[in-house]
Design a protein around this motif. Structure first.
Motif, PDB file in Angstrom:
ATOM      1  N   LYS A 173       0.835  -1.202   0.000  1.00  0.00           N
ATOM      2  CA  LYS A 173       0.000   0.000   0.000  1.00  0.00           C
ATOM      3  C   LYS A 173       0.868   1.250   0.000  1.00  0.00           C
ATOM      4  CE  LYS A 173      -4.064  -2.026   2.178  1.00  0.00           C
ATOM      5  NZ  LYS A 173      -5.079  -1.908   3.237  1.00  0.00           N
ATOM      6  N   SER A 174       0.342   2.296  -0.649  1.00  0.00           N
ATOM      7  CA  SER A 174       1.047   3.567  -0.697  1.00  0.00           C
ATOM      8  C   SER A 174       0.930   4.266   0.655  1.00  0.00           C
ATOM      9  CB  SER A 174       0.455   4.456  -1.793  1.00  0.00           C
ATOM     10  OG  SER A 174      -0.889   4.800  -1.488  1.00  0.00           O
ATOM     11  N   GLU A 175       1.667   5.368   0.809  1.00  0.00           N
ATOM     12  CA  GLU A 175       1.630   6.103   2.070  1.00  0.00           C
ATOM     13  C   GLU A 175       0.232   6.663   2.338  1.00  0.00           C
ATOM     14  OE1 GLU A 175       4.072   9.715   4.309  1.00  0.00           O
ATOM     15  OE2 GLU A 175       4.384   9.306   2.185  1.00  0.00           O
ATOM     16  N   GLU A 176      -0.441   7.147   1.285  1.00  0.00           N
ATOM     17  CA  GLU A 176      -1.793   7.686   1.438  1.00  0.00           C
ATOM     18  C   GLU A 176      -2.772   6.593   1.854  1.00  0.00           C
ATOM     19  OE1 GLU A 176       0.134   8.131  -1.167  1.00  0.00           O
ATOM     20  OE2 GLU A 176       0.669  10.251  -0.962  1.00  0.00           O
ATOM     21  N   GLU A 177      -2.671   5.427   1.212  1.00  0.00           N
ATOM     22  CA  GLU A 177      -3.561   4.317   1.555  1.00  0.00           C
ATOM     23  C   GLU A 177      -3.312   3.837   2.981  1.00  0.00           C
ATOM     24  OE1 GLU A 177      -4.195   2.157  -2.789  1.00  0.00           O
ATOM     25  OE2 GLU A 177      -2.447   1.660  -1.567  1.00  0.00           O
ATOM     26  N   LEU A 178      -2.039   3.816   3.393  1.00  0.00           N
ATOM     27  CA  LEU A 178      -1.692   3.364   4.734  1.00  0.00           C
ATOM     28  C   LEU A 178      -2.213   4.332   5.790  1.00  0.00           C
ATOM     29  CD1 LEU A 178      -0.187   1.019   6.069  1.00  0.00           C
ATOM     30  CD2 LEU A 178       1.871   2.435   6.070  1.00  0.00           C
ATOM     31  N   SER A 179      -2.089   5.634   5.528  1.00  0.00           N
ATOM     32  CA  SER A 179      -2.586   6.641   6.471  1.00  0.00           C
ATOM     33  C   SER A 179      -4.091   6.547   6.615  1.00  0.00           C
ATOM     34  CB  SER A 179      -2.181   8.043   6.000  1.00  0.00           C
ATOM     35  OG  SER A 179      -0.775   8.168   5.960  1.00  0.00           O
ATOM     36  N   SER A 180      -4.779   6.345   5.484  1.00  0.00           N
ATOM     37  CA  SER A 180      -6.234   6.208   5.512  1.00  0.00           C
ATOM     38  C   SER A 180      -6.647   4.955   6.269  1.00  0.00           C
ATOM     39  CB  SER A 180      -6.782   6.170   4.083  1.00  0.00           C
ATOM     40  OG  SER A 180      -8.185   5.968   4.079  1.00  0.00           O
ATOM     41  N   ALA A 181      -5.972   3.840   5.993  1.00  0.00           N
ATOM     42  CA  ALA A 181      -6.304   2.569   6.658  1.00  0.00           C
ATOM     43  C   ALA A 181      -6.050   2.650   8.150  1.00  0.00           C
ATOM     44  CB  ALA A 181      -5.492   1.432   6.047  1.00  0.00           C
ATOM     45  N   ARG A 182      -4.997   3.366   8.559  1.00  0.00           N
ATOM     46  CA  ARG A 182      -4.673   3.457   9.977  1.00  0.00           C
ATOM     47  C   ARG A 182      -5.809   4.123  10.758  1.00  0.00           C
ATOM     48  NH1 ARG A 182      -0.035   5.443   9.410  1.00  0.00           N
ATOM     49  NH2 ARG A 182       1.205   3.569   9.765  1.00  0.00           N
ATOM     50  N   GLY A 183      -6.397   5.168  10.200  1.00  0.00           N
ATOM     51  CA  GLY A 183      -7.504   5.837  10.877  1.00  0.00           C
ATOM     52  C   GLY A 183      -8.728   4.958  10.966  1.00  0.00           C
ATOM     53  N   ILE A 184      -9.043   4.248   9.863  1.00  0.00           N
ATOM     54  CA  ILE A 184     -10.206   3.360   9.846  1.00  0.00           C
ATOM     55  C   ILE A 184     -10.032   2.237  10.859  1.00  0.00           C
ATOM     56  CG2 ILE A 184     -11.518   1.740   8.424  1.00  0.00           C
ATOM     57  CD1 ILE A 184     -10.671   3.464   5.996  1.00  0.00           C
ATOM     58  N   VAL A 185      -8.855   1.632  10.858  1.00  0.00           N
ATOM     59  CA  VAL A 185      -8.580   0.518  11.768  1.00  0.00           C
ATOM     60  C   VAL A 185      -8.668   0.991  13.219  1.00  0.00           C
ATOM     61  CG1 VAL A 185      -6.797  -1.089  12.555  1.00  0.00           C
ATOM     62  CG2 VAL A 185      -7.185  -0.758  10.118  1.00  0.00           C
ATOM     63  N   TYR A 186      -8.175   2.179  13.490  1.00  0.00           N
ATOM     64  CA  TYR A 186      -8.200   2.722  14.854  1.00  0.00           C
ATOM     65  C   TYR A 186      -9.629   2.779  15.389  1.00  0.00           C
ATOM     66  CZ  TYR A 186      -7.253   5.882  18.751  1.00  0.00           C
ATOM     67  OH  TYR A 186      -7.161   6.438  20.006  1.00  0.00           O
ATOM     68  N   VAL A 187     -10.551   3.257  14.565  1.00  0.00           N
ATOM     69  CA  VAL A 187     -11.951   3.355  14.984  1.00  0.00           C
ATOM     70  C   VAL A 187     -12.590   1.978  15.099  1.00  0.00           C
ATOM     71  CG1 VAL A 187     -14.234   4.226  14.340  1.00  0.00           C
ATOM     72  CG2 VAL A 187     -12.221   5.669  14.028  1.00  0.00           C
ATOM     73  N   LEU A 188     -12.387   1.133  14.072  1.00  0.00           N
ATOM     74  CA  LEU A 188     -13.033  -0.173  14.058  1.00  0.00           C
ATOM     75  C   LEU A 188     -12.474  -1.115  15.121  1.00  0.00           C
ATOM     76  CD1 LEU A 188     -13.579  -0.866  10.249  1.00  0.00           C
ATOM     77  CD2 LEU A 188     -15.171   0.047  11.927  1.00  0.00           C
ATOM     78  N   LEU A 189     -11.218  -0.915  15.527  1.00  0.00           N
ATOM     79  CA  LEU A 189     -10.680  -1.718  16.620  1.00  0.00           C
ATOM     80  C   LEU A 189     -11.477  -1.483  17.902  1.00  0.00           C
ATOM     81  CD1 LEU A 189      -6.785  -1.545  16.232  1.00  0.00           C
ATOM     82  CD2 LEU A 189      -8.244  -3.549  15.987  1.00  0.00           C
ATOM     83  N   PHE A 190     -11.866  -0.227  18.138  1.00  0.00           N
ATOM     84  CA  PHE A 190     -12.695   0.066  19.300  1.00  0.00           C
ATOM     85  C   PHE A 190     -14.059  -0.613  19.170  1.00  0.00           C
ATOM     86  CE2 PHE A 190      -9.654   3.457  20.083  1.00  0.00           C
ATOM     87  CZ  PHE A 190      -9.633   3.520  21.470  1.00  0.00           C
ATOM     88  N   VAL A 191     -14.620  -0.621  17.952  1.00  0.00           N
ATOM     89  CA  VAL A 191     -15.914  -1.269  17.733  1.00  0.00           C
ATOM     90  C   VAL A 191     -15.822  -2.759  18.041  1.00  0.00           C
ATOM     91  CG1 VAL A 191     -17.677  -1.831  16.014  1.00  0.00           C
ATOM     92  CG2 VAL A 191     -16.624   0.432  16.014  1.00  0.00           C
ATOM     93  N   ILE A 192     -14.778  -3.418  17.502  1.00  0.00           N
ATOM     94  CA  ILE A 192     -14.591  -4.849  17.745  1.00  0.00           C
ATOM     95  C   ILE A 192     -14.370  -5.117  19.231  1.00  0.00           C
ATOM     96  CG2 ILE A 192     -13.053  -6.815  17.326  1.00  0.00           C
ATOM     97  CD1 ILE A 192     -12.559  -5.698  14.534  1.00  0.00           C
TER      98      ILE A 192
END
Length: 417
Positions: A173-192
């Motif tokens: 993944k590119s730097e932009e894709e990685l930065s975007s994924a990191r934010g999504i994962v951060y939120v969804l980790l709390f959901v899980i």
């Protein structure tokens, strides 16, 4: 089998009708509606009269126009500048609310602009930050003119250094894709995390409450303990799907209605404006797998509890396992490709959060994802088999002291029945 469905639907209906279910659902739905409509809510309270007015005392008689032009170029609309001839009375007017703040501009020893910002409080930093940034640009322009630099030369000096990151691995993944994924994962980790710990604990409390009220003695005379355990696990699973379905459905509709206004702010920061379907699918899969794993563990631990007051202590190991996995995932957000994260992502109790994090942020081979899911399914089946044996004997035990010895007693009772 008919008795299984009776217990299943009774568990589901009692939980859905409970006040706690309704309160949690309403609070979650309200929070989503607030986040997705925050721009409209803010705009409804805003008006032209609410725009901040900032008085500027320009002791140089030269900087104000450059300063105001620079702010206009920055498209700063949160406040307007009002030129004042002197500082007299500005303090009282600012404290009275006529101005949000006032600024004095003067020259330093190098004939470059400097400013002092006066406000009732300095807690709010966005306005002062914009003003400081604009004044910095003005200072650069004046310094360039003193050094006889052209505008192009000044832009060359102030331009950012070129620095690009390139991943050598194929499909990385590119730097932009990685930065975007990191934010999504951060939120969804709390959901899980909250979904697994809340709904699995619901299983343990359901069993413990029935056992402490002696309802269990009636139930086990009409349905086998094993059928009862799995009916409760699946019943609470349907409760969780109902609640999450309502929350996700309302969230999807609200986001769709406010899609244009959500291109910035919370959703842009966390990457939800460009979320991938695969990430949502993985979140659902690993949440369900984590639920069934921890629900089975909670069910048989709840069965050895004699008093509801002892439930939290008994379920503490379950909560600690979820917390350890969550904290490892928080560390892994910055280092998702380390050996430690890779190895621990195959431990069934940590797989729901760690493997989800890896597949969201890295290009994980399909066989690794399949292997982790297979390990989790095997662990769930093994835990279900062992848990059924403990549950069969545990529901007959009263006066237990919440120790490993009680599990041995439960296993012995299950053999005798």
């Amino acid at each position: 089998m008919n008795k299984f469905w009776i217990v299943f639907w009774q568990t589901y209906s009692s939980k859905v009708k409970a006040k706690s279910f309704m309160i949690v659902t309403l609070v979650a739905v309200g929070a989503i509606l607030l986040m997705t409509n925050i721009n409209q809510i803010m705009d409804s309270f805003a008006s032209d009269s609410d725009q901040n007015k900032i008085a500027v005392v320009d002791r140089t008689n030269e900087v104000f126009d450059l300063f105001n032009t620079q702010l206009l170029a920055m498209e700063e609309e949160d406040f307007t500048l009002v030129r004042a001839e002197s500082e007299e009375g500005l303090k009282e007017q600012t404290l009275a609310g006529d101005y949000s703040a006032y600024i004095t501009i003067s020259y330093d020893e190098n004939q470059l602009p400097q400013a002092t910002y006066y406000a009732p409080t300095i807690v709010e930093g966005s306005i002062s930050g914009a003003i400081e940034g604009a004044l910095q640009q003005v200072k650069g322009q004046i310094a360039a003119s003193q050094l006889n630099l052209t505008q192009e030369e000044l832009m060359t000096l102030s331009s950012a250094v070129g620095f690009e990151k390139v991943a050598l691995e194929e499909n990385a993944k590119s730097e932009e894709e990685l930065s975007s994924a990191r934010g999504i994962v951060y939120v969804l980790l709390f959901v899980i995390y909250f979904a697994v710990i809340m709904y699995s604990a619901m299983i343990g409390s359901e069993v413990a409450i029935e056992k402490s009220s002696r309802v269990m003695e009636i139930l086990i005379s009409s349905i086998s303990p094993v059928q009862q355990m799995f009916a409760k696990i699946l019943g609470v699973a349907l409760v969780s799907l109902t609640q999450l379905g309502i929350i996700i459905g309302v969230g999807y509709y609200s986001i769709k209605q406010n899609l244009q206004s959500l291109d910035s702010g919370f959703f842009e920061f966390f990457g939800f404006s460009n979320i991938q379907t695969s990430i949502i699918v993985y979140a659902i899969v690993f949440t369900l797998l984590g639920y069934f794993l921890y629900a089975t563990l909670s069910a048989f631990l709840g069965s050895i509890v004699s008093r509801i007051e002892d439930l939290n202590q008994t379920l503490m190991p379950v909560q600690l396992l979820v917390m350890v996995g969550f904290f490892i995932a928080m560390y892994g957000l910055g280092n998702p490709d380390t050996v430690f994260i890779t190895v621990t992502s195959y431990i069934p109790f940590f797989t729901p959060v760690l493997m989800f994090m890896r597949v969201s942020m890295l290009e994980v081979p399909v066989w690794e994802v399949a292997l982790s899911i297979g390990i989790m399914l095997a662990a769930i089946l093994l835990l279900a088999w062992f848990g059924a044996k403990v549950y069969r004997g545990g529901v007959l035990m009263y006066g237990a002291k919440n120790s490993i010895k009680e599990i041995k007693k439960a296993l012995q009772l299950s053999k005798n029945n």
